[in-house]
Design an enzyme around this catalytic site. Structure first.
Site, PDB file in Angstrom:
ATOM      1  N   TYR A  70       0.840  -1.213   0.000  1.00  0.00           N
ATOM      2  CA  TYR A  70       0.000   0.000   0.000  1.00  0.00           C
ATOM      3  C   TYR A  70       0.871   1.257   0.000  1.00  0.00           C
ATOM      4  O   TYR A  70       0.549   2.254  -0.646  1.00  0.00           O
ATOM      5  CB  TYR A  70      -0.972  -0.017   1.182  1.00  0.00           C
ATOM      6  CG  TYR A  70      -2.179  -0.870   0.896  1.00  0.00           C
ATOM      7  CD1 TYR A  70      -2.262  -2.174   1.368  1.00  0.00           C
ATOM      8  CD2 TYR A  70      -3.199  -0.395   0.084  1.00  0.00           C
ATOM      9  CE1 TYR A  70      -3.339  -2.979   1.051  1.00  0.00           C
ATOM     10  CE2 TYR A  70      -4.293  -1.197  -0.239  1.00  0.00           C
ATOM     11  CZ  TYR A  70      -4.351  -2.494   0.240  1.00  0.00           C
ATOM     12  OH  TYR A  70      -5.406  -3.293  -0.099  1.00  0.00           O
ATOM     13  N   HIS A 122     -14.977   0.742  -2.400  1.00  0.00           N
ATOM     14  CA  HIS A 122     -13.890  -0.050  -1.825  1.00  0.00           C
ATOM     15  C   HIS A 122     -12.946   0.765  -0.966  1.00  0.00           C
ATOM     16  O   HIS A 122     -11.818   0.352  -0.719  1.00  0.00           O
ATOM     17  CB  HIS A 122     -13.103  -0.756  -2.950  1.00  0.00           C
ATOM     18  CG  HIS A 122     -13.933  -1.768  -3.694  1.00  0.00           C
ATOM     19  ND1 HIS A 122     -13.611  -2.210  -4.949  1.00  0.00           N
ATOM     20  CD2 HIS A 122     -15.089  -2.409  -3.363  1.00  0.00           C
ATOM     21  CE1 HIS A 122     -14.520  -3.091  -5.352  1.00  0.00           C
ATOM     22  NE2 HIS A 122     -15.432  -3.222  -4.416  1.00  0.00           N
ATOM     23  N   CYS A 130      -7.186   2.912  13.141  1.00  0.00           N
ATOM     24  CA  CYS A 130      -6.638   1.982  14.150  1.00  0.00           C
ATOM     25  C   CYS A 130      -7.588   0.803  14.309  1.00  0.00           C
ATOM     26  O   CYS A 130      -8.791   0.967  14.513  1.00  0.00           O
ATOM     27  CB  CYS A 130      -6.499   2.715  15.490  1.00  0.00           C
ATOM     28  SG  CYS A 130      -6.089   1.612  16.850  1.00  0.00           S
ATOM     29  N   CYS A 133      -8.848   0.911  18.371  1.00  0.00           N
ATOM     30  CA  CYS A 133      -9.794   1.926  18.883  1.00  0.00           C
ATOM     31  C   CYS A 133     -10.573   2.604  17.763  1.00  0.00           C
ATOM     32  O   CYS A 133     -11.460   3.417  18.031  1.00  0.00           O
ATOM     33  CB  CYS A 133      -9.024   2.976  19.698  1.00  0.00           C
ATOM     34  SG  CYS A 133      -7.977   4.042  18.676  1.00  0.00           S
ATOM     35  N   CYS A 151      -1.100   3.142  16.319  1.00  0.00           N
ATOM     36  CA  CYS A 151      -1.927   4.249  16.783  1.00  0.00           C
ATOM     37  C   CYS A 151      -1.236   5.012  17.916  1.00  0.00           C
ATOM     38  O   CYS A 151      -0.753   4.393  18.874  1.00  0.00           O
ATOM     39  CB  CYS A 151      -3.254   3.642  17.275  1.00  0.00           C
ATOM     40  SG  CYS A 151      -4.387   4.776  18.048  1.00  0.00           S
ATOM     41  N   GLY A 191     -13.909   1.298 -17.545  1.00  0.00           N
ATOM     42  CA  GLY A 191     -12.596   0.854 -17.077  1.00  0.00           C
ATOM     43  C   GLY A 191     -12.648  -0.176 -15.985  1.00  0.00           C
ATOM     44  O   GLY A 191     -11.843  -0.151 -15.047  1.00  0.00           O
TER      45      GLY A 191
HETATM   46  C1  BV8 Z   1     -17.569  -9.524  -0.350  1.00  0.00           C
HETATM   47  C2  BV8 Z   1      -9.817  -2.472  -2.575  1.00  0.00           C
HETATM   48  C3  BV8 Z   1     -18.336 -11.032   1.198  1.00  0.00           C
HETATM   49  C4  BV8 Z   1      -8.498  -2.930  -2.079  1.00  0.00           C
HETATM   50  C5  BV8 Z   1     -10.770  -4.271  -3.921  1.00  0.00           C
HETATM   51  C6  BV8 Z   1     -16.649 -16.143  -6.379  1.00  0.00           C
HETATM   52  C7  BV8 Z   1     -17.670 -15.631  -7.159  1.00  0.00           C
HETATM   53  C8  BV8 Z   1     -18.190 -14.352  -6.919  1.00  0.00           C
HETATM   54  C9  BV8 Z   1     -17.683 -13.566  -5.888  1.00  0.00           C
HETATM   55  C10 BV8 Z   1     -16.665 -14.096  -5.127  1.00  0.00           C
HETATM   56  C11 BV8 Z   1     -16.141 -15.378  -5.367  1.00  0.00           C
HETATM   57  N1  BV8 Z   1     -15.158 -15.576  -4.460  1.00  0.00           N
HETATM   58  C12 BV8 Z   1     -15.043 -14.500  -3.657  1.00  0.00           C
HETATM   59  C13 BV8 Z   1     -15.967 -13.604  -4.045  1.00  0.00           C
HETATM   60  C14 BV8 Z   1     -16.221 -12.292  -3.459  1.00  0.00           C
HETATM   61  C15 BV8 Z   1     -15.139 -11.312  -3.870  1.00  0.00           C
HETATM   62  C16 BV8 Z   1     -14.985 -11.308  -5.371  1.00  0.00           C
HETATM   63  O1  BV8 Z   1     -15.798 -10.748  -6.084  1.00  0.00           O
HETATM   64  N2  BV8 Z   1     -13.890 -11.939  -5.861  1.00  0.00           N
HETATM   65  C17 BV8 Z   1     -13.674 -11.952  -7.298  1.00  0.00           C
HETATM   66  C18 BV8 Z   1     -12.178 -11.771  -7.579  1.00  0.00           C
HETATM   67  C19 BV8 Z   1     -14.182 -13.279  -7.846  1.00  0.00           C
HETATM   68  N3  BV8 Z   1     -15.622 -10.041  -3.417  1.00  0.00           N
HETATM   69  C20 BV8 Z   1     -15.357  -9.649  -2.164  1.00  0.00           C
HETATM   70  O2  BV8 Z   1     -14.674 -10.274  -1.388  1.00  0.00           O
HETATM   71  C21 BV8 Z   1     -16.036  -8.362  -1.759  1.00  0.00           C
HETATM   72  N4  BV8 Z   1     -16.665  -8.565  -0.485  1.00  0.00           N
HETATM   73  O3  BV8 Z   1     -17.970 -10.215  -1.259  1.00  0.00           O
HETATM   74  O4  BV8 Z   1     -17.977  -9.683   0.924  1.00  0.00           O
HETATM   75  C22 BV8 Z   1     -19.258 -11.000   2.307  1.00  0.00           C
HETATM   76  C23 BV8 Z   1     -20.604 -11.212   2.057  1.00  0.00           C
HETATM   77  C24 BV8 Z   1     -21.450 -11.228   3.115  1.00  0.00           C
HETATM   78  C25 BV8 Z   1     -20.954 -11.014   4.407  1.00  0.00           C
HETATM   79  C26 BV8 Z   1     -19.585 -10.777   4.622  1.00  0.00           C
HETATM   80  C27 BV8 Z   1     -18.736 -10.745   3.567  1.00  0.00           C
HETATM   81  C28 BV8 Z   1     -15.022  -7.254  -1.574  1.00  0.00           C
HETATM   82  C29 BV8 Z   1     -14.341  -6.975  -2.902  1.00  0.00           C
HETATM   83  C30 BV8 Z   1     -13.487  -5.721  -2.756  1.00  0.00           C
HETATM   84  C31 BV8 Z   1     -12.042  -6.080  -2.878  1.00  0.00           C
HETATM   85  N5  BV8 Z   1     -11.244  -4.852  -2.868  1.00  0.00           N
HETATM   86  N6  BV8 Z   1     -10.094  -3.118  -3.865  1.00  0.00           N
HETATM   87  C32 BV8 Z   1      -7.381  -2.451  -2.967  1.00  0.00           C
HETATM   88  O5  BV8 Z   1      -7.627  -1.799  -4.014  1.00  0.00           O
HETATM   89  O6  BV8 Z   1      -6.242  -2.736  -2.582  1.00  0.00           O
HETATM   90  S1  BV8 Z   1     -11.078  -4.973  -5.419  1.00  0.00           S
HETATM   91  C33 BV8 Z   1     -10.113  -4.320  -6.643  1.00  0.00           C
HETATM   92  O7  BV8 Z   1     -10.645  -4.880  -7.837  1.00  0.00           O
HETATM   93  C34 BV8 Z   1     -10.206  -2.820  -6.876  1.00  0.00           C
HETATM   94  O8  BV8 Z   1     -11.189  -2.146  -6.128  1.00  0.00           O
HETATM   95  C35 BV8 Z   1     -10.580  -2.775  -8.346  1.00  0.00           C
HETATM   96  O9  BV8 Z   1     -11.216  -1.613  -8.711  1.00  0.00           O
HETATM   97  C36 BV8 Z   1     -11.496  -3.913  -8.369  1.00  0.00           C
HETATM   98  C37 BV8 Z   1     -12.036  -4.389  -9.643  1.00  0.00           C
HETATM   99  O10 BV8 Z   1     -11.013  -4.391 -10.566  1.00  0.00           O
HETATM  100  P1  BV8 Z   1     -11.156  -3.333 -11.767  1.00  0.00           P
HETATM  101  O11 BV8 Z   1     -11.360  -1.987 -11.185  1.00  0.00           O
HETATM  102  O12 BV8 Z   1     -12.194  -3.835 -12.708  1.00  0.00           O
HETATM  103  O13 BV8 Z   1      -9.721  -3.361 -12.364  1.00  0.00           O
HETATM  104  P2  BV8 Z   1      -9.147  -4.439 -13.394  1.00  0.00           P
HETATM  105  O14 BV8 Z   1      -7.664  -4.276 -13.468  1.00  0.00           O
HETATM  106  O15 BV8 Z   1      -9.725  -5.783 -13.051  1.00  0.00           O
HETATM  107  O16 BV8 Z   1      -9.777  -4.017 -14.804  1.00  0.00           O
HETATM  108  C38 BV8 Z   1      -9.353  -2.807 -15.414  1.00  0.00           C
HETATM  109  C39 BV8 Z   1     -10.197  -2.692 -16.674  1.00  0.00           C
HETATM  110  O17 BV8 Z   1      -9.897  -1.445 -17.288  1.00  0.00           O
HETATM  111  C40 BV8 Z   1      -9.896  -3.759 -17.692  1.00  0.00           C
HETATM  112  O18 BV8 Z   1     -11.114  -4.281 -18.203  1.00  0.00           O
HETATM  113  C41 BV8 Z   1      -9.118  -3.017 -18.800  1.00  0.00           C
HETATM  114  O19 BV8 Z   1      -9.426  -3.542 -20.090  1.00  0.00           O
HETATM  115  C42 BV8 Z   1      -9.681  -1.640 -18.669  1.00  0.00           C
HETATM  116  N7  BV8 Z   1      -8.799  -0.553 -19.094  1.00  0.00           N
HETATM  117  C43 BV8 Z   1      -7.439  -0.481 -18.990  1.00  0.00           C
HETATM  118  N8  BV8 Z   1      -7.021   0.721 -19.464  1.00  0.00           N
HETATM  119  C44 BV8 Z   1      -8.129   1.407 -19.839  1.00  0.00           C
HETATM  120  C45 BV8 Z   1      -9.259   0.604 -19.606  1.00  0.00           C
HETATM  121  N9  BV8 Z   1     -10.516   1.016 -19.884  1.00  0.00           N
HETATM  122  C46 BV8 Z   1     -10.660   2.250 -20.411  1.00  0.00           C
HETATM  123  N10 BV8 Z   1      -9.619   3.079 -20.660  1.00  0.00           N
HETATM  124  C47 BV8 Z   1      -8.351   2.701 -20.388  1.00  0.00           C
HETATM  125  N11 BV8 Z   1      -7.337   3.538 -20.654  1.00  0.00           N
HETATM  126 ZN    ZN Z   2      -5.979   3.144  18.565  1.00  0.00          ZN
END
Ligand code: BV8
Ligand code: ZN
Length: 255
Positions: A70, A122, A130, A133, A151, A191
């Protein structure tokens, strides 16, 4: 002046008549600013697997590695600027009676481009808190000696204020985004590879509620087959051109 692109008449007509427009963005909109995407060839994930870094398990197992990643991303983000795609979306806030911006990105570039109402599904890399707390701890990073930030008030471990895999999305941001998708006349998916849920369900929620679904991406995605329009190309060129084309028409119609 951005060269006008030939946009489909159906799209221009839908945007001329639209009252509520929603833009949903992913890492691709920040690619032209120099922020690596997640799943592209140079994507962040290509070096690591998501569960290795963006998850609570990874953080508990190796907080220094997660903080190193990060800190690296914060350094990249601090050095870049919003691009013309971010700026066009900020200008769209004033073009439509109602405009909602929903982002999966944590890079804060939409706000820096001038967008005032941003739903961050996200979290935001510029915020940390923290784990003991809950105190917000602005602008922390891994120390030079590789010490994870703690913290000042209670000595607890500080984490980035982002949503990790397996974690719930912020309820108010999710609810507002789902409501906007259900009410959208036109919904842009920009995107994003549309593979991370539940965020990736928003475009289809919008389409099911009658929205005109437009994808802006440099390549096809799993969503492309469901979109009413697929504008293939970089968002940094497409969005400013689209803004110009629609602003001209809307001023003619509304004058
Ligand atoms: C949850 C923050 C559960 C951190 C991120 C199986 C099936 C379905 C779902 C799941 C599964 N197994 C697990 C899950 C759930 C999981 C999930 O979806 N996994 C996926 C991988 C299968 N989801 C979660 O865990 C979510 N929480 O489900 O909670 C729950 C439910 C009930 C009770 C308790 C809990 C939480 C998901 C959030 C994860 N955090 N980010 C960080 O950033 O460090 S995700 C991360 O991916 C980013 O936020 C990012 O934005 C996001 C998605 O990726 P994209 O933004 O689409 O980026 P990517 O590189 O993939 O694509 C870029 C695109 O841009 C491409 O298409 C490219 O062609 C295009 N591009 C490139 N250049 C350009 C362009 N387009 C236009 N112009 C350009 N110039
Ligand atoms: Zn604290």
């Amino acid at each position: 002046m951005t060269p006008a692109m030939p946009f489909p008449e159906t799209l221009l007509e839908a945007l001329t008549r639209a009252r509520h427009v929603v833009a949903f963005t992913g890492a691709g909109i920040s690619a032209e600013s120099g922020v690596p995407t997640f799943r592209g060839p140079e994507g962040i994930w290509s070096k690591f697997k998501p569960e290795e870094l963006a998850s609570m398990d990874a953080f508990v197992r190796n907080p220094a590695l997660v903080w190193e990643w990060y800190t690296h991303r914060k350094t990249i983000i601090a050095a870049v600027q919003p691009n013309q795609g971010h700026i066009a979306l900020a200008r769209m806030e004033r073009l439509f009676p109602r405009f909602t911006l929903i982002t999966q990105n944590i890079d804060n570039l939409h706000r820096r481009a001038g967008s005032t109402r941003v739903h961050e599904l996200h979290g935001n890399i510029e915020r940390s808190y923290c784990m003991t707390c809950g105190r917000p701890c602005p602008d922390v990073s891994l120390s030079g000696q590789g010490q994870i930030p703690r913290c000042q008030a209670c000595g607890g471990i500080i984490r980035p204020d982002v949503v990790w895999f397996g974690e719930m999305l912020p309820e108010d941001e999710w609810n507002a985004s789902a409501a906007a998708a259900a009410a959208a006349d036109v919904f842009f998916s920009i995107g994003t590879s549309a593979v991370v849920y539940p965020a990736a369900s928003l475009p289809l929620m919008a389409k099911r509620s009658g929205a005109y679904l437009v994808e802006v991406n440099t390549e096809p995605t799993p969503l492309s087959g469901q979109a009413d329009e697929c504008l293939l190309g970089p968002s940094g060129s497409i969005l400013p051109s689209l803004y110009e084309a629609v602003a001209t028409r809307r001023h003619k119609v509304n004058d």
